[in-house]
Write a protein that holds these residues in place. Structure first.
Motif, PDB file in Angstrom:
ATOM      1  N   LYS A   1      -3.946  10.755   0.705  1.00  0.00           N
ATOM      2  CA  LYS A   1      -4.529   9.790  -0.219  1.00  0.00           C
ATOM      3  C   LYS A   1      -3.777   8.464   0.468  1.00  0.00           C
ATOM      4  O   LYS A   1      -2.633   8.728   0.900  1.00  0.00           O
ATOM      5  N   ILE A   2      -4.567   7.373   0.339  1.00  0.00           N
ATOM      6  CA  ILE A   2      -4.080   6.017   0.367  1.00  0.00           C
ATOM      7  C   ILE A   2      -4.125   5.125  -0.922  1.00  0.00           C
ATOM      8  O   ILE A   2      -5.431   5.185  -1.413  1.00  0.00           O
ATOM      9  N   ASP A   3      -3.150   4.618  -1.686  1.00  0.00           N
ATOM     10  CA  ASP A   3      -3.281   3.973  -2.749  1.00  0.00           C
ATOM     11  C   ASP A   3      -2.906   2.439  -2.342  1.00  0.00           C
ATOM     12  O   ASP A   3      -2.116   2.028  -2.113  1.00  0.00           O
ATOM     13  N   PHE A   4      -4.116   1.719  -2.237  1.00  0.00           N
ATOM     14  CA  PHE A   4      -4.017   0.344  -1.657  1.00  0.00           C
ATOM     15  C   PHE A   4      -3.460  -0.560  -2.973  1.00  0.00           C
ATOM     16  O   PHE A   4      -3.635  -0.567  -3.973  1.00  0.00           O
TER      17      PHE A   4
ATOM     18  N   ASP B   1       0.760  -1.212  -0.039  1.00  0.00           N
ATOM     19  CA  ASP B   1      -0.038  -0.024   0.114  1.00  0.00           C
ATOM     20  C   ASP B   1       1.018   1.263   0.073  1.00  0.00           C
ATOM     21  O   ASP B   1       1.957   1.173   0.507  1.00  0.00           O
ATOM     22  N   LYS B   2       0.436   2.372  -0.337  1.00  0.00           N
ATOM     23  CA  LYS B   2       1.236   3.708  -0.505  1.00  0.00           C
ATOM     24  C   LYS B   2       0.339   4.744   0.083  1.00  0.00           C
ATOM     25  O   LYS B   2      -0.897   5.112  -0.175  1.00  0.00           O
TER      26      LYS B   2
ATOM     27  N   ARG C   1      -7.570  -0.179  -5.290  1.00  0.00           N
ATOM     28  CA  ARG C   1      -8.460   1.013  -4.793  1.00  0.00           C
ATOM     29  C   ARG C   1      -7.780   2.048  -4.258  1.00  0.00           C
ATOM     30  O   ARG C   1      -6.687   2.109  -3.393  1.00  0.00           O
ATOM     31  N   SER C   2      -8.138   3.326  -4.223  1.00  0.00           N
ATOM     32  CA  SER C   2      -7.704   4.453  -3.547  1.00  0.00           C
ATOM     33  C   SER C   2      -8.580   5.163  -2.837  1.00  0.00           C
ATOM     34  O   SER C   2     -10.031   5.153  -2.929  1.00  0.00           O
ATOM     35  N   GLN C   3      -8.240   5.973  -1.517  1.00  0.00           N
ATOM     36  CA  GLN C   3      -8.981   6.511  -0.662  1.00  0.00           C
ATOM     37  C   GLN C   3      -8.262   7.966  -0.372  1.00  0.00           C
ATOM     38  O   GLN C   3      -7.165   7.988  -0.299  1.00  0.00           O
ATOM     39  N   THR C   4      -9.030   9.007  -0.579  1.00  0.00           N
ATOM     40  CA  THR C   4      -8.592  10.409  -0.127  1.00  0.00           C
ATOM     41  C   THR C   4      -9.105  10.899   1.152  1.00  0.00           C
ATOM     42  O   THR C   4     -10.100  10.202   1.539  1.00  0.00           O
TER      43      THR C   4
END
Length: 284
Positions: free
Chosen positions: A70-73, A28-29, A77-80
């Motif tokens: 933000k998280i880039d899984f 994850d990032k 999937r991404s979540q801001t």
């Protein structure tokens, strides 16, 4: 049971594949608001914190969501994360509440305010943010023939529209690109950020002067030397320049560059370098 050589070979091959798959596991990032990227495994999320572990470690690290953009899984999937809803900002209006769409001008690019942030204390300089935005704007104007058919939106127009929407260098990173394109009435945007730290060092310079005398027999030598040492204090600026371009809300270019020289205006050369290698620039 007797194990044949072909079976043993397949077993070894399978073990190697499993080992490779484990070592090549996608991570994850977490993209922080100061643009730092943390590659990790996200373990737990709540309204206030995100807990993660670093590759090869089992220690759980907690990070406040106010620091996360933000998280880039690894799943894709991404979540801001929108901090505008925090309690500290309940009395302030958010940019999204003040969106007024301007008339759309196709093939027009706008230069956003450029946050100029001290990475040690997260303080942002308004004067330097304006200077950096103006520098990038002028570079685009100077290269107008190289970015044809794009035209650059007048900087006064850009900043006036952003000001009416309550947006400046402090909250530009928190405003979605689609909102910015509506506010500015453009279909292309260049967004940059300058992050820096300051270091100091001391260099010593020694100067020697004097004369030498040789006796008549050419054997005995006498000297009268004077040695002076001067200490010089130097300040070093370590920059990281973030450079993004968007077209119709899609990110078409994203690069990060650190200047080779730790000098005060080193970031300016990095901006020129990244601009010339962007997809809107055509050599002529």
């Amino acid at each position: 049971m007797k194990i044949t050589k072909p079976f043993l070979f397949l077993l070894v091959l399978l073990s190697a594949c499993v080992s490779f798959a484990q070592s090549g596991k996608k991570l994850d990032k977490i993209i922080k608001r100061d643009y730092q990227i943390i590659e990790c495994t996200v373990l737990k999320m709540s309204d206030k914190t995100v807990e993660y572990s670093l590759p090869g470690e089992t220690v759980q690290i907690s990070l406040d969501v106010s620091q996360i953009a933000k998280i880039d899984f690894a799943s894709g999937r991404s979540q801001t994360f929108d901090v505008s809803s925090n309690a500290n900002s309940t009395t302030q209006s958010t940019p999204s509440q003040n969106i007024v769409s301007a008339d759309k001008q196709h093939n027009t690019i706008a230069v956003l305010p450029v946050p100029y942030v001290n990475a040690d204390n997260q303080e942002s300089s308004e004067d330097m943010a304006k200077f950096a935005q103006n520098d990038l704007y002028n570079k685009l104007l100077d290269k107008s023939s190289n970015i044809f058919p794009l035209t650059v939106q007048d900087l006064r127009t850009t900043n006036s529209l952003l000001h009416k929407a309550g947006i400046d260098h402090n909250n530009i990173d928190e405003t979605p690109i689609e909102d910015l394109e509506k506010i500015l009435g453009v279909d292309n945007i260049v967004a940059a950020k300058v992050s820096y730290t300051i270091g100091t060092g001391t260099t010593a310079t020694t100067y020697n002067s004097g004369n030498a005398k040789v006796s008549n027999n050419n054997k005995k030598v006498t000297t009268n030397d004077i040695s002076t040492t001067t200490a010089n204090n130097q300040t070093y600026y370590y920059y990281t320049v973030y450079f993004d371009m968007y077209r119709n809300t899609d990110k078409i270019y994203s690069q990060t560059r650190k200047p080779l020289l730790a000098v005060k205006d080193g970031w300016m050369d990095s901006v020129s370098y990244l601009l010339k290698r962007s997809p809107i620039y055509v050599k002529k």
